[in-house]
Write a protein that holds these residues in place. Structure first.
Motif, short mmCIF file in Angstrom:
data_model
loop_
_atom_site.label_atom_id
_atom_site.label_comp_id
_atom_site.label_asym_id
_atom_site.label_seq_id
_atom_site.Cartn_x
_atom_site.Cartn_y
_atom_site.Cartn_z
N ALA A 115 3.06 -91.76 77.84
CA ALA A 115 3.56 -92.87 77.03
C ALA A 115 2.47 -93.91 76.80
O ALA A 115 2.36 -94.47 75.70
CB ALA A 115 4.77 -93.51 77.68
N ASN A 116 1.67 -94.17 77.81
CA ASN A 116 0.57 -95.12 77.67
C ASN A 116 -0.45 -94.63 76.64
O ASN A 116 -0.95 -95.40 75.82
CB ASN A 116 -0.12 -95.36 79.01
N ALA B 47 0.12 -92.43 74.20
CA ALA B 47 0.74 -92.38 72.88
C ALA B 47 0.79 -93.75 72.21
O ALA B 47 0.74 -93.86 70.99
CB ALA B 47 2.15 -91.81 72.98
N ASN B 48 0.88 -94.80 73.01
CA ASN B 48 0.98 -96.15 72.47
C ASN B 48 -0.31 -96.94 72.65
O ASN B 48 -0.31 -98.17 72.58
CB ASN B 48 2.14 -96.88 73.15
N GLU C 68 -2.84 -97.33 70.68
CA GLU C 68 -3.30 -98.01 69.47
C GLU C 68 -2.29 -99.02 68.93
O GLU C 68 -2.50 -99.59 67.87
CB GLU C 68 -3.61 -96.97 68.39
N VAL C 69 -1.20 -99.23 69.62
CA VAL C 69 -0.16 -100.16 69.17
C VAL C 69 -0.67 -101.59 69.32
O VAL C 69 -1.19 -101.98 70.36
CB VAL C 69 1.14 -99.96 69.99
N VAL D 232 -0.36 -105.27 70.11
CA VAL D 232 0.52 -105.94 71.06
C VAL D 232 0.59 -107.42 70.75
O VAL D 232 -0.43 -108.08 70.60
CB VAL D 232 0.01 -105.73 72.51
N PHE E 1 5.16 -103.33 73.56
CA PHE E 1 4.83 -102.29 74.53
C PHE E 1 3.77 -102.80 75.49
O PHE E 1 2.81 -103.45 75.09
CB PHE E 1 4.31 -101.03 73.83
N SER E 2 3.96 -102.51 76.73
CA SER E 2 3.00 -102.85 77.76
C SER E 2 2.76 -101.60 78.60
O SER E 2 3.68 -100.81 78.83
CB SER E 2 3.52 -103.97 78.65
N GLU E 3 1.55 -101.40 79.02
CA GLU E 3 1.20 -100.23 79.83
C GLU E 3 2.11 -100.13 81.05
O GLU E 3 2.37 -101.13 81.71
CB GLU E 3 -0.26 -100.34 80.27
#
Length: 75
Positions: free
Chosen positions: A24-25, A27-28, A30-31, A33, A41-43
């Motif tokens: 999940a980290n 995959a996200n 490039e989001v 924040v 999203f946060s790691e």
């Protein structure tokens, strides 16, 4: 014999939760924040603890918590 299998099973279940958080980290990664957003999203960090909660065995491992990292990274 089943005690050793319970210990290794608890470790595999805990590691699967850790790998799910890692995927999940990634995959996200490039989001963008926004620290002001409550749903940003946060790691995710997975924390382990000694003992197996399912079997009650003190020799296993379980996921104690899955917590978001507090520090934000801006890309």
């Amino acid at each position: 014999m089943f005690g050793s299998l319970d210990i290794s099973t608890s470790a595999l279940v805990a590691q699967r939760a850790r790998l799910d958080a890692i995927s999940a980290n990634l995959a996200n990664a490039e989001v963008k924040v926004d620290p002001k957003s409550p749903t940003a999203f946060s790691e995710r960090i997975v924390e382990f603890a000694q003992g197996d909660l399912v079997s009650g065995n003190a020799l296993g491992v379980h996921v104690a918590a899955i917590t978001p990292r507090k520090a934000f990274r801006f890309i």
